[in-house]
Every structure is written in C-alpha cells, then in structure tokens.
Design an enzyme around this catalytic site. Structure first.
Site, PDB file in Angstrom:
ATOM      1  N   GLN A   1     -16.256 123.488  -8.919  1.00 34.47           N
ATOM      2  CA  GLN A   1     -15.888 122.147  -8.051  1.00 34.47           C
ATOM      3  C   GLN A   1     -17.304 121.729  -7.269  1.00 34.47           C
ATOM      4  O   GLN A   1     -17.022 120.750  -6.899  1.00 34.47           O
ATOM      5  CB  GLN A   1     -13.983 122.598  -7.192  1.00 34.47           C
ATOM      6  CG  GLN A   1     -14.024 121.627  -6.684  1.00 34.47           C
ATOM      7  CD  GLN A   1     -12.748 121.423  -6.152  1.00 34.47           C
ATOM      8  OE1 GLN A   1     -11.598 121.670  -6.805  1.00 34.47           O
ATOM      9  NE2 GLN A   1     -12.450 121.738  -4.650  1.00 34.47           N
TER      10      GLN A   1
ATOM     11  N   ASN B   1     -42.185  97.156  10.505  1.00 36.36           N
ATOM     12  CA  ASN B   1     -42.262  98.795   9.406  1.00 36.36           C
ATOM     13  C   ASN B   1     -41.466  98.084   8.005  1.00 36.36           C
ATOM     14  O   ASN B   1     -40.152  97.418   7.587  1.00 36.36           O
ATOM     15  CB  ASN B   1     -40.844  99.315  10.426  1.00 36.36           C
ATOM     16  CG  ASN B   1     -41.826  99.976  11.632  1.00 36.36           C
ATOM     17  OD1 ASN B   1     -43.517  99.809  11.706  1.00 36.36           O
ATOM     18  ND2 ASN B   1     -40.950  99.957  13.045  1.00 36.36           N
TER      19      ASN B   1
ATOM     20  N   THR C   1     -57.993 107.257  -7.173  1.00 31.65           N
ATOM     21  CA  THR C   1     -58.590 108.943  -7.368  1.00 31.65           C
ATOM     22  C   THR C   1     -58.607 109.545  -6.190  1.00 31.65           C
ATOM     23  O   THR C   1     -59.460 109.391  -5.350  1.00 31.65           O
ATOM     24  CB  THR C   1     -59.272 109.180  -8.325  1.00 31.65           C
ATOM     25  OG1 THR C   1     -61.025 109.514  -7.929  1.00 31.65           O
ATOM     26  CG2 THR C   1     -59.459 108.867  -9.425  1.00 31.65           C
ATOM     27  N   HIS C   2     -58.103 110.664  -5.536  1.00 31.10           N
ATOM     28  CA  HIS C   2     -57.763 111.538  -4.409  1.00 31.10           C
ATOM     29  C   HIS C   2     -58.137 110.235  -3.317  1.00 31.10           C
ATOM     30  O   HIS C   2     -58.470 110.443  -2.609  1.00 31.10           O
ATOM     31  CB  HIS C   2     -59.781 112.292  -4.139  1.00 31.10           C
ATOM     32  CG  HIS C   2     -59.816 112.845  -5.944  1.00 31.10           C
ATOM     33  ND1 HIS C   2     -59.863 113.915  -5.570  1.00 31.10           N
ATOM     34  CD2 HIS C   2     -60.094 112.633  -6.563  1.00 31.10           C
ATOM     35  CE1 HIS C   2     -59.673 114.203  -6.392  1.00 31.10           C
ATOM     36  NE2 HIS C   2     -60.352 113.782  -7.711  1.00 31.10           N
TER      37      HIS C   2
ATOM     38  N   TYR D   1     -14.287 128.984 -17.167  1.00 29.86           N
ATOM     39  CA  TYR D   1     -14.030 128.410 -15.952  1.00 29.86           C
ATOM     40  C   TYR D   1     -13.815 129.245 -14.740  1.00 29.86           C
ATOM     41  O   TYR D   1     -13.766 129.833 -14.562  1.00 29.86           O
ATOM     42  CB  TYR D   1     -12.792 127.839 -15.324  1.00 29.86           C
ATOM     43  CG  TYR D   1     -12.791 126.458 -14.538  1.00 29.86           C
ATOM     44  CD1 TYR D   1     -13.368 125.183 -14.194  1.00 29.86           C
ATOM     45  CD2 TYR D   1     -12.034 127.117 -14.045  1.00 29.86           C
ATOM     46  CE1 TYR D   1     -13.328 124.696 -13.310  1.00 29.86           C
ATOM     47  CE2 TYR D   1     -11.979 126.120 -12.623  1.00 29.86           C
ATOM     48  CZ  TYR D   1     -13.162 124.710 -12.007  1.00 29.86           C
ATOM     49  OH  TYR D   1     -12.320 123.972 -11.126  1.00 29.86           O
TER      50      TYR D   1
ATOM     51  N   SER E   1      -9.733 119.382  -3.392  1.00 24.62           N
ATOM     52  CA  SER E   1     -10.059 118.563  -4.129  1.00 24.62           C
ATOM     53  C   SER E   1     -10.054 117.238  -3.727  1.00 24.62           C
ATOM     54  O   SER E   1     -11.234 116.379  -4.429  1.00 24.62           O
ATOM     55  CB  SER E   1     -11.569 118.712  -5.367  1.00 24.62           C
ATOM     56  OG  SER E   1     -10.096 118.756  -6.312  1.00 24.62           O
TER      57      SER E   1
ATOM     58  N   ASN F   1      -8.586 122.496 -16.644  1.00 20.05           N
ATOM     59  CA  ASN F   1     -10.004 122.746 -17.108  1.00 20.05           C
ATOM     60  C   ASN F   1     -10.524 121.866 -17.427  1.00 20.05           C
ATOM     61  O   ASN F   1     -11.448 121.934 -17.757  1.00 20.05           O
ATOM     62  CB  ASN F   1     -10.048 124.082 -17.134  1.00 20.05           C
ATOM     63  CG  ASN F   1      -9.612 124.863 -16.029  1.00 20.05           C
ATOM     64  OD1 ASN F   1      -9.385 124.822 -15.291  1.00 20.05           O
ATOM     65  ND2 ASN F   1      -9.890 126.664 -15.839  1.00 20.05           N
TER      66      ASN F   1
ATOM     67  N   LYS G   1     -19.546 118.637  -7.914  1.00 21.64           N
ATOM     68  CA  LYS G   1     -18.379 117.210  -8.002  1.00 21.64           C
ATOM     69  C   LYS G   1     -19.960 116.157  -6.533  1.00 21.64           C
ATOM     70  O   LYS G   1     -20.202 114.939  -6.807  1.00 21.64           O
ATOM     71  CB  LYS G   1     -16.805 116.001  -7.577  1.00 21.64           C
ATOM     72  CG  LYS G   1     -16.448 116.778  -9.291  1.00 21.64           C
ATOM     73  CD  LYS G   1     -15.242 116.911  -8.657  1.00 21.64           C
ATOM     74  CE  LYS G   1     -14.961 117.344 -10.586  1.00 21.64           C
ATOM     75  NZ  LYS G   1     -15.423 118.918 -10.326  1.00 21.64           N
TER      76      LYS G   1
ATOM     77  N   LYS H   1     -44.646  94.725  15.541  1.00 26.54           N
ATOM     78  CA  LYS H   1     -44.538  95.578  14.420  1.00 26.54           C
ATOM     79  C   LYS H   1     -43.227  95.197  13.476  1.00 26.54           C
ATOM     80  O   LYS H   1     -42.271  94.053  13.924  1.00 26.54           O
ATOM     81  CB  LYS H   1     -43.559  97.058  15.052  1.00 26.54           C
ATOM     82  CG  LYS H   1     -44.644  98.064  15.534  1.00 26.54           C
ATOM     83  CD  LYS H   1     -45.257  98.598  14.508  1.00 26.54           C
ATOM     84  CE  LYS H   1     -44.824 100.033  14.901  1.00 26.54           C
ATOM     85  NZ  LYS H   1     -45.828 100.303  13.796  1.00 26.54           N
TER      86      LYS H   1
HETATM   87  N1  ARG Z   1     -10.953 120.706  -8.405  1.00 26.41           N
HETATM   88  C1  ARG Z   1     -10.931 121.029 -10.080  1.00 26.41           C
HETATM   89  C2  ARG Z   1     -12.296 121.027 -10.025  1.00 26.41           C
HETATM   90  O1  ARG Z   1     -13.297 120.383  -9.976  1.00 26.41           O
HETATM   91  C3  ARG Z   1     -10.285 120.735 -10.740  1.00 26.41           C
HETATM   92  C4  ARG Z   1     -10.156 122.305 -11.935  1.00 26.41           C
HETATM   93  C5  ARG Z   1      -9.290 123.041 -11.682  1.00 26.41           C
HETATM   94  N2  ARG Z   1      -8.896 124.449 -11.680  1.00 26.41           N
HETATM   95  C6  ARG Z   1      -8.202 125.091 -11.793  1.00 26.41           C
HETATM   96  N3  ARG Z   1      -8.200 126.469 -12.383  1.00 26.41           N
HETATM   97  N4  ARG Z   1      -8.048 125.773 -10.287  1.00 26.41           N
HETATM   98  O2  ARG Z   1     -13.199 121.985 -10.802  1.00 26.41           O
END
Ligand code: ARG
Length: 458
Positions: free
Chosen positions: A322, A285, A155-156, A317, A23, A110, A325, A283
C-alpha cells in the site's frame, strides 16, 4: 468507520488501527480507474452468465452515476471509508440495493488495487511522454535557430573546444528522446491486465480474463495470479525512468543557473520565469531551475523507498505494498510539474549569442585545431601538442588569444606554421570542419536536425 469486512470479528477495530490502516486519503485519486475496472468486471461476469444482464445494467448504471457525481463535485469521497474500493461498493449498494452486493463476485481487493494502480500509471506514463515531447519541440526550435551560434564546449567546466548552441541543445534532445523510449518500453511491459487473479490464486468462477483485458485496453491478461497481485516492478521501472528524467532536468538546470549568472551571461531567464529577493533589489534569481534541481532528490527518494519496501516481501500480496501509492503519486506530480515548468522557462529564455561567441573566442578553444594543423603538415600529434602548449603559455603571458599572435611569433615556436594558420584556427573553421556524424559542424548538425524533425512528426 466503513469497511467491507467484519463478520469474523467480535470487536470494533481500534480507532488508531483504523486510521493507520486506511488508504482512502490517497487512493481516492484513482476513483475513476476503480469504477472503470468494475464496469469491465461486471460486463465480463454477465457475458459468462455469472450475473444476469439486468444485474449488469443496474450495476453499470449505478457505477456511472457515482462516477458522474464525483466528477461533478456532487458526491464527496468521504475519508470515513477504509479505501476507495469500499467507498465505491458501499455507495453502489446504497444507490441500487442488492444487485450492488454482487459487484465483488470473483474479485479481491488485491487484484482490484493492482488493476487500479496499473490503469492510473498507464495514463501517467502517456502524460509524461507527452510532456517530454513538448520539451523536445522547444529544444528542436532552439536548435534550428542556432546552428551558427558559436559557444564554448566544456569539459571539467573548463573551456574545451568550440561548439554551437544547436549542438549543446542536441545533447539534451538525445537525453530526453531516450527518456521517451523508456516510457514506451514501460508501457509495453506493464500493459497486461491483473484483474481476475483474485486474492492470489484466481477464482473458481469461469472468468474470461482475456475479455476484461480487452475491454480495458490491455494487450493481454497476466499469466500468474500470484505475480499479478504482488508485482510492483512497473512502478519501480516508472520511478527509475522518472528519476532519469529528473537527473537530466537537473543537469540542464545546473547549466542554466551557471549560464544565467552575472559572470557568464550566456542566457537571460525571462522575467515571468524568474523571482526576486526580499532584501536585495537588484536580484533576479533562477529559482525555477534551482527548484527543479532540488526536487530531483524527492523522485530518487521514492525509487529507493519502493525498492526497499519490496525487497523483503514474501509472495503474494502484503499490506506493505500500500506504501507504493503516495510515493508514486508524489513522484509523478513532481516530474510532470518540473517538465512543464522547465519547458516554459526554456521556451522563453533569451540566449546571448554575442556573449557566447566572445567566450568561445577567448580561452584557447581552438588549441586542438592548431595542433591538428601541424599534424596535417606532417608533425606527429604528440609533438604538435607540445608546440601548441608552449604557444598557449606565451599567449597567457601576453593576455592574448592564439588568433592574435603574429606569424613571426608562431614561427618562432615552429617553422611549420604558415599564413593559412589563421584560417585553420578561425571559429568558423573550428566548428564547421567538425564533420563527423554527431559533431557540431553545420553539415552534421543539419542531418541530425532532419532526423529529429522526422522523429517528432511521427
Ligand atoms: N489499500 C490496499 C492497497 O493499497 C488495497 C488492497 C487491500 N487488500 C488487503 N488484503 N487488505 O494495497
């Protein structure tokens, strides 16, 4: 390949597995939060006698040097590490040796990632709130300058009754003000520190979780370690609140696109916020408004995606999490970008008050007021409605406005009409007689503006 584990494995991780699992390409975004969390963690470990003061000093100095070097561009966060946590820990051990190996005492990735993401999000909630405030400032300025600028209310998408530009902008002020209060709620609810929850079941070390929470500016520590490592509600709430911001921006964009069209000409978007065509030389825009409208779908998509990711997860967890993100990062960048651009576009936009007023005069926006006139003279509203409807039909046949009818014509439909009908249906009367709280009348508008001024000054 650089990872924090491997003792119980007899084979190297498959290259494809490693890449699929890693990640770092996106969680490096919160390296500063990761380091800040670790510094607080070791301060607590030392206070509790789990690390010596010397170890704490060494680790803290090492972490600060990493932070400094990344900030200055002297240390690259290399994608060969599994995640940002591994990168920071490995670099620390590289720099300070054995003391660095004690950093992860009483902690799991975690609770660490839960903390990092919360710290990151908490700052971003504040940033989005700040951008909303900027937008509100521009809206209030436009309101103050346009309490007398008449325009048709729709309205509308059909002309309905006359309002003012200040009133129309005031509607958006209310929407974005609500958005800010959602940010405040989210901030409050999420402001609990998960660090010290371990992998899922806390730890056997005598951690002082309230102390770490305090060091990191949280209101308090979370109360259930399983929930702490698997809670992504605050991200869902933030995505939902950002979706609502985007929905508001998108509606506003749609109006600006319509108002900026050749047919309406209510506004002209500044040259600096418009774009041209590669083939049609004439134009200009409204691409920015269109892009804001278009990007709304991305933010909604992130919300749906995370809700779907979470719906089947058993406690505690799971690696699925993951996936939070990239979605959240993209939604934040999109929302912040759109807010900033939209505010710039609005701030430089020219409102054609003459065109708006002419438009309000045409289209029978004062028909309700003509009916109210009859009601004030004892005609039941339903009859008044019918009478004015017939008058409007005549006007349409003659291609004139109600104000252009002669008194004879008015009286041929109802003898109740007198000379004062003209004053009763004038634009000035139609707007300023609307005195109910929240209405476009000058008095009501001025008190709304006073409330907004006070609100923004706070
Ligand atoms: N990259 C992981 C996440 O974003 C971090 C936690 C990893 N924990 C694990 N037990 N693999 O969630």
């Amino acid at each position: 390949m650089a990872q924090l584990w491997g003792g119980r494995f007899t084979k190297e991780t498959d290259r494809l597995v490693y890449n699929f699992n890693a990640s770092i390409s996106f969680d490096k975004k919160f390296y500063a939060q990761d380091i800040k969390g670790s510094i607080a963690h070791v301060a607590m470990l030392a206070k509790q006698g789990i690390l010596s003061n010397e170890e704490q000093e060494q680790i803290t100095a090492g972490l600060n040097s990493i932070l400094h070097d990344v900030n200055e561009g002297n240390l690259e966060i290399s994608d060969t590490y599994e995640d940002i946590h591994s990168f920071v820990e490995a670099t620390l051990i590289d720099r300070i040796g054995d003391a660095g190996k004690k950093l992860h005492t009483g902690r799991s990735r975690n609770d660490q990632v839960a903390l990092d993401m919360k710290l990151y999000t908490r700052d971003e909630v504040t940033e989005v709130d700040g951008l909303l405030k900027e937008l509100l400032r521009v809206l209030l300025r436009i309101m103050k300058e346009n309490t007398e600028t008449a325009m048709p209310g729709f309205t509308h998408l059909q002309k309905a009754q006359p309002i003012t530009l200040a009133h129309h902008m005031g509607a958006y002020f209310e929407m974005f003000k609500r958005d800010r209060s959602r940010m405040r709620d989210i901030f409050e609810r999420m402001n609990e520190c998960p660090l010290g929850s371990g992998a899922l079941a806390g730890t056997t070390y005598p951690l002082d979780r309230e102390y770490t929470a305090e060091l990191l500016g949280f209101r308090e520590a979370t109360r259930n370690s399983m929930d702490s490592v698997s809670d992504r509600d605050y991200l869902i709430e933030f995505l939902s609140a950002m979706s609502t911001v985007m929905m508001h921006l998108s509606r506003f964009s749609e109006e600006i696109i319509i108002w900026n069209s050749n047919e309406y000409r209510f506004v002209e978007i500044d040259d600096a916020f418009s774009t041209g065509s590669s083939i049609m030389p004439q134009k200009k825009n409204p691409d920015i408004a269109e892009l804001v409208r278009g990007k709304t779908g991305r933010v909604y998509g992130a919300l749906m995606s995370l809700l779907t990711t979470m719906k089947g997860l058993p406690l505690a967890y799971n690696k699925d999490m993951q996936e939070d993100k990239e979605l959240v990062f993209d939604a934040i960048d999109t929302t912040k970008g759109c807010l900033a651009l939209f505010t710039g576009m609005l701030n430089t936009m020219n409102f054609n008050s003459a065109v708006m007023e002419t438009s309000a005069r045409n289209g029978f926006t004062n028909a309700t007021d003509a009916a109210d006139y009859l009601v004030n003279h004892g005609v039941p509203f339903r009859d008044a409605h019918g009478i004015v409807g017939r008058l409007v039909l005549r006007c349409i046949e003659k291609n004139i406005a109600l104000d252009d009818m002669s008194l004879d014509e008015f009286q041929s439909v109802s003898s109740v009409f007198q000379e004062d009908i003209y004053e009763a249906i004038s634009m000035e009367t139609c707007i300023n007689k609307r005195v109910t709280a929240g209405a476009p009348g000058r008095k009501a508008m001025e008190s709304a503006i006073a409330v907004y001024e006070k609100y923004l000054a706070e």
